[in-house]
Motif scaffolding. Structure first.
Motif, short mmCIF file in Angstrom:
data_model
loop_
_atom_site.label_atom_id
_atom_site.label_comp_id
_atom_site.label_asym_id
_atom_site.label_seq_id
_atom_site.Cartn_x
_atom_site.Cartn_y
_atom_site.Cartn_z
N ALA A 208 0.85 -1.20 0.00
CA ALA A 208 0.00 0.00 0.00
C ALA A 208 0.88 1.23 0.00
CB ALA A 208 -0.90 0.01 1.24
N GLN A 209 0.25 2.34 -0.28
CA GLN A 209 0.95 3.61 -0.10
C GLN A 209 0.04 4.47 0.75
OE1 GLN A 209 1.92 6.16 -3.58
NE2 GLN A 209 4.03 5.83 -2.94
N ASP A 210 0.58 5.04 1.81
CA ASP A 210 -0.28 5.93 2.59
C ASP A 210 0.20 7.36 2.46
OD1 ASP A 210 1.81 6.17 4.40
OD2 ASP A 210 0.54 5.92 6.16
N HIS A 211 -0.60 8.27 2.93
CA HIS A 211 -0.28 9.70 2.85
C HIS A 211 -0.25 10.21 4.28
CE1 HIS A 211 -0.93 10.19 -1.55
NE2 HIS A 211 -1.64 9.10 -1.37
N LYS A 212 0.97 10.49 4.77
CA LYS A 212 1.09 10.84 6.19
C LYS A 212 0.89 12.33 6.46
CE LYS A 212 3.71 7.08 8.16
NZ LYS A 212 4.45 6.33 7.14
N ARG A 213 1.19 13.16 5.44
CA ARG A 213 1.09 14.60 5.69
C ARG A 213 -0.38 15.04 5.67
NH1 ARG A 213 5.75 17.57 5.08
NH2 ARG A 213 7.55 16.19 5.00
N VAL A 214 -0.68 16.07 6.44
CA VAL A 214 -2.08 16.48 6.61
C VAL A 214 -2.65 17.15 5.36
CG1 VAL A 214 -1.65 18.77 7.63
CG2 VAL A 214 -3.68 17.48 8.28
N GLY A 215 -1.77 17.81 4.55
CA GLY A 215 -2.29 18.65 3.48
C GLY A 215 -2.20 18.01 2.10
N GLU A 216 -3.08 18.47 1.20
CA GLU A 216 -3.06 17.98 -0.19
C GLU A 216 -1.73 18.31 -0.84
OE1 GLU A 216 -6.72 19.03 -2.17
OE2 GLU A 216 -7.84 17.86 -0.71
N GLY A 217 -1.23 17.39 -1.67
CA GLY A 217 0.09 17.55 -2.26
C GLY A 217 1.18 17.08 -1.30
N ASP A 218 0.78 16.41 -0.21
CA ASP A 218 1.71 15.90 0.80
C ASP A 218 2.53 17.01 1.44
OD1 ASP A 218 0.92 13.22 0.58
OD2 ASP A 218 2.13 12.96 -1.21
N ILE A 219 1.83 17.99 1.96
CA ILE A 219 2.50 19.06 2.69
C ILE A 219 1.93 19.16 4.12
CG2 ILE A 219 3.18 20.47 0.67
CD1 ILE A 219 0.66 22.17 1.34
N GLY A 220 2.67 19.90 4.96
CA GLY A 220 2.20 20.12 6.33
C GLY A 220 2.66 19.03 7.27
N PRO A 221 2.22 19.12 8.53
CA PRO A 221 2.71 18.18 9.55
C PRO A 221 2.31 16.73 9.28
CG PRO A 221 1.22 19.84 10.50
CD PRO A 221 1.31 20.13 9.05
N ASN A 222 3.10 15.82 9.86
CA ASN A 222 2.79 14.39 9.79
C ASN A 222 1.56 14.06 10.64
OD1 ASN A 222 4.37 12.75 8.13
ND2 ASN A 222 6.11 12.90 9.52
N THR A 223 0.82 13.06 10.18
CA THR A 223 -0.35 12.56 10.92
C THR A 223 -0.20 11.05 11.06
OG1 THR A 223 -1.61 11.98 8.94
CG2 THR A 223 -1.77 14.27 9.69
N GLY A 224 -1.19 10.41 11.64
CA GLY A 224 -1.19 8.95 11.67
C GLY A 224 -1.45 8.35 10.29
N GLY A 225 -1.94 9.16 9.36
CA GLY A 225 -2.25 8.67 8.01
C GLY A 225 -3.59 9.25 7.56
N MET A 226 -3.58 9.92 6.40
CA MET A 226 -4.77 10.62 5.91
C MET A 226 -5.53 9.80 4.85
SD MET A 226 -4.88 13.46 7.56
CE MET A 226 -6.09 14.38 6.64
#
Ligand code: AMP
Ligand code: GLY
Length: 421
Positions: A208-226
């Motif tokens: 799988a591929q997850d998206h950890k950053r909070v913002g679209e385009g993979d920007i901003g702080p890390n999260t648990g996974g968006m």
């Protein structure tokens, strides 16, 4: 069979969902669960850090097998505790859990076994860390050694920032450890690779591929996974062979040699650069939200897989996946990953079709008087499977629109690298 699942996130709801479809399931218990697991399992509210109380529930409910979802009870030794009391449980013991619980342990294991990973140093002392930062240059990655709920990693673009982060960790910003791991920044694209392991063999358990950053385009702080999708777009047979031979197999062999053969789910967070895999991190459990998409893709009876794994019989099992592409989009509470709104009612969930291609996996929710409320930062996982990823995403967005929850937000671009404009 009677199964118990420990945890309360989207991952645990997805696990319960899949187990509930098995013909062999008689009783399903989720400790403590959420409003989603409440629909398909018996939720039992208990502190999952209190192993004695968990054991009592397991005995009282005649549980045959326990699945532990989150990392904290695993690194605290729940598997050792339950196995000593003859409970069948899927997961690594306390020693093996250091693969996730201590980044220093994981990095040292890589070094002694020639497993490709970013160059690094482990520090208890600021002056030595400063030297490393100076020599390495920027960007540099600063990591807390112990568990930090996805908040312990900062990619620093200046030496000053790196020193500040390092100092804070050394001074005890995270309870789990005051040690710092400094790491060279790896360029490339991330891929999550999963295996299920017993004492005799291991099996591929999805990519799988997850998206950890909070913002679209993979920007901003890390999260648990968006959000996440499966399969990961980069995984070719050739790359998979490298992942197995250079990363997974040497790790499993090393754990055996250390006297603690790995058992359970193992999740390798990889950076792929020029078709070569580098290990960023190990997680000793399924990913969240990656598990949600993998459970939708899994064809084989999940209970049978768990049964085989806890009997060290995986080598006699074929694990099959359906060919559809799958995506999950996480609906978060406003404010997440910072302080977020809580106790907000969620309407309209009954308007969404629930079938083998459409599922809403709950994360931070609870039920009260037949109404559903939010309580976590990540609230719902809108999960769809379709012929291609674009269709899966479009359908998830249609479902999100129906929920129309004004207290939350989500990313509309999950899977952007794999979905060509
Ligand atoms: P970890 O908790 O170690 O997985 O780190 C969280 C996230 O930080 C990863 O998923 C990556 O996006 C990023 N990261 C961690 N280590 C590195 C590295 N050495 N180079 C580039 N990105 C990294
Ligand atoms: N999705 C990242 C994790 O489960 O750690």
């Amino acid at each position: 069979m009677n199964l118990a699942v420990i945890g309360s996130g989207g991952r645990e709801h997805a696990i319960c969902y899949k187990l509930s479809l098995s013909k062999k399931i008689s009783k399903l218990v989720c400790i403590p669960g959420n409003a989603g697991t409440h629909e398909i399992a018996e939720n039992i509210s208990e502190d999952i850090g209190d192993f004695e109380k968990i054991y009592k529930i397991i005995k009282k409910k005649n549980i045959d097998i326990v699945i532990v979802g989150p990392e904290q009870p695993l690194t605290d030794g729940i598997v050792d505790y339950l196995k000593e009391r003859s409970v069948r449980v899927l997961g690594p013991n306390k020693f093996a859990s250091q693969l996730e619980g201590s980044k220093a342990f994981m990095k040292n294991l890589c070094k002694t076994n020639n497993i490709p990973t970013a160059n690094y140093g482990v520090f208890d002392n600021l002056d030595e860390a400063k030297d490393f930062i100076k020599k390495n240059g920027i960007p540099i990655v600063v990591k807390a050694d112990g568990l930090a709920a996805g908040k312990g990693v900062t990619i620093c673009e200046s030496a000053d920032e790196a020193i500040k982060e390092t100092k804070e960790i050394l001074e005890g910003k995270f309870k789990s450890s005051k040690r710092v791991v400094l790491e060279k920044f790896l360029e490339g694209e991330e891929l999550s690779y999963f295996v299920i392991v017993d004492k005799n063999s291991y099996h591929f358990f999805g990519s799988a591929q997850d998206h950890k950053r909070v913002g679209e385009g993979d920007i901003g702080p890390n999260t648990g996974g968006m959000g996440a999708y499966s399969p990961a777009r980069m995984l070719t047979d050739e790359l998979e062979e490298k992942i197995k031979k250079k990363i997974i197999e040497p790790t499993l062999k090393a754990m055996k040699n250390l006297g603690h053969p790995y058992e359970g789910f193992l999740y390798a967070g990889l950076m792929i650069k020029k078709n070569e895999p580098y290990l960023i991190e190990y997680n000793i459990r399924m990913g969240d939200p990656e598990c949600q998409v993998l459970m939708m893709k899994l064809k084989t009876d999940f209970l049978e897989i768990i049964d085989s794994a806890t009997k060290n019989n995986l080598n006699n099992l074929k694990i099959e996946w359906n060919k559809n592409k799958c995506m999950t989009i996480v609906l978060c509470a406003n404010g997440y990953p910072g302080d977020y709104v809580r106790d907000k009612e969620i309407h309209n969930l009954s308007k969404i079709t629930s079938d083998e291609n459409n599922q809403i996996f709950h994360a931070g929710t609870y039920e009260k008087d037949n109404k559903i409320f939010s309580k976590g930062g990540r609230v719902l996982n809108i999960t769809c499977s379709a012929k291609n990823l674009r269709k899966a995403r479009d359908q998830s967005l249609v479902n999100l629109k129906k929920i129309n929850w004004i207290n939350g937000f989500f990313r509309k671009d999950i899977g952007w690298r794999a979905i060509k404009k």
